[in-house]
Design a protein around this motif. Sequence first.
Motif, short mmCIF file in Angstrom:
data_model
loop_
_atom_site.label_atom_id
_atom_site.label_comp_id
_atom_site.label_asym_id
_atom_site.label_seq_id
_atom_site.Cartn_x
_atom_site.Cartn_y
_atom_site.Cartn_z
N LEU A 92 6.38 -11.29 4.37
CA LEU A 92 6.26 -10.16 5.28
C LEU A 92 7.50 -10.02 6.15
CD1 LEU A 92 2.54 -10.62 6.45
CD2 LEU A 92 3.41 -9.38 4.46
N ASP A 93 7.85 -8.77 6.47
CA ASP A 93 8.99 -8.55 7.37
C ASP A 93 8.52 -8.55 8.82
OD1 ASP A 93 7.89 -6.01 7.97
OD2 ASP A 93 8.98 -5.07 6.31
N GLN B 194 5.79 -6.00 9.80
CA GLN B 194 4.49 -6.33 9.25
C GLN B 194 3.86 -7.52 9.96
OE1 GLN B 194 5.91 -6.82 5.25
NE2 GLN B 194 5.21 -4.79 4.59
N ALA C 262 -2.55 -9.24 8.74
CA ALA C 262 -1.18 -8.78 8.48
C ALA C 262 -0.98 -8.47 6.99
CB ALA C 262 -0.18 -9.84 8.94
N ALA D 11 -0.06 -4.92 5.04
CA ALA D 11 1.19 -4.83 4.29
C ALA D 11 0.96 -4.46 2.83
CB ALA D 11 1.93 -6.17 4.37
N THR E 108 1.13 -11.25 -3.94
CA THR E 108 2.35 -11.98 -3.61
C THR E 108 2.86 -12.78 -4.80
OG1 THR E 108 0.96 -13.71 -2.66
CG2 THR E 108 1.94 -12.15 -1.12
#
Length: 499
Positions: A210-211, A214, A284, A288, A306
């Motif tokens: 995640l960035d 996010q 989160a 996302a 992922t």
Amino acid sequence: MTAQNPPDQLVALGRAIARPPVVAGVAQHSPMAGLERRTVGFVDVLAQSIGAVAPAAGTATVPALIAAQAGSGLLVAVAAAWLLAICVAATLNQFALRIAAPGSLYTFTSKGLGSGPGFAAASGLLVGYGFIAMFGVVGAAYFLQSFVGVLAGPTAAAPWVTAVLLVGVGAVCFGVLRRGIRLSARVTLVIELTSLVVILALLAIVLSRLDAAQLAAPFTHPLPSIGGLVAGTAVALTAFVGFESAASLGREAARPFLTVPRTIRWTVLGVGAVYLLSAYTQLAGAGAFGIGFDGGQAVARLASDTDVAAVGTVLDLGLAASFTACAIASLTALARAVFSLGREGVLPRAMSRIEPLRKTPYRALALVVPVTVAVPLVLHAIGWSPWQSLEFLIVVSAAGYITAYVLATAALPAFLRRIGESSRRTDLVAGVAAVGLAGVLITYLVVMVPGEPVAVAVVGGLATLAALAYVYVRRTRSRGLARVGLFDHTTSSDLLGGS
């Protein structure tokens, strides 16, 4: 050379050891004789509480139930439930510092409020432990069937496979429990820690993908209504139930007045941190990757999205093991509550019989394990899906547990005043815990009426049954009712020269 006579002090000591004097007020036998005594170490006691809570299973399934009520307030609901659980743990530890009892919460309640409320707490505890054990059996079969499906294909989804798995999980639980507390505790701990490591590894992988935006998103969501937040907190509290089950090993634990309180405290603190991390990661990740919480498969979907689907497959096996550990730990505590009630005379005396070799309450186990498997089989036979069964079982279990918590926390001030050790701080913490729990219980049942009307109706039916049972016991087993609250105490063998 003539040998010198030993000093008079040594002569007196030898005489005291050989012929110990009778000490007034100290019995020769404990009311809980038969179970092992002072032999179970800290790690095994810790395994009991961790297994009963089943944090690995909870991290994967409970956030979906919380999100259904609290929505984006998932984190706040988990944090509020954690704080309430800490207050409850602090209150129960005041009992655990003074009383070692297989009956745990109902024994504590009877010492403060008397045999009537003690009976009510016992009823709640039997429902709580019993239905959470069923929850464990169903969850183990559910995720095990998912794992087998990857290997065997559509055949694994057949109804008969589910039935076989339910019976198989129950048989494993009985086999482990029959072998003794140390084996069951260690199996539970190994299973739970292994499963938890797999889940934490997956959560770490998700967070690494995640960035910054996010990662910050869960903290920017608007809060739900107060009603939704309270309802979510009530559901979140169900993830903590069972943390006090270490108290059921009060007689068996080495140094119980140190080991049991420490276990209860650290279980609540550690499990709460894991739940908060899991809730944050799932919230989160769900935002996302655009996934939902329905069906309790959010963690598995995160694994797929992922690109670590292999971990998700292993996760199914780990969660099956975690649910099995939950069932084992819950049955451990349930069997000891039934044993204690049998020893007091509330239940038939046969329930208090102990297997001499392994020192396990085998008659109690022979009663509770088949019932724990039979109810899930009935739910399966009437066409309920595993997830429907899990939702139903957790509602009934939580109602039983929280009822016992309310009574035990309310009993503390009266108990401490009776023994002359009351303080404003303990009274305040107990009051906050009791009022908070009562509010949570009422809110929980009201909120669950639309979604789980059958479960709420069953809770009402069980409460009515408990009231009728109390009337029956009061009329036919009044001596047993008067004995409610027996606990393990000092015996003559604990004293110098005792036998």
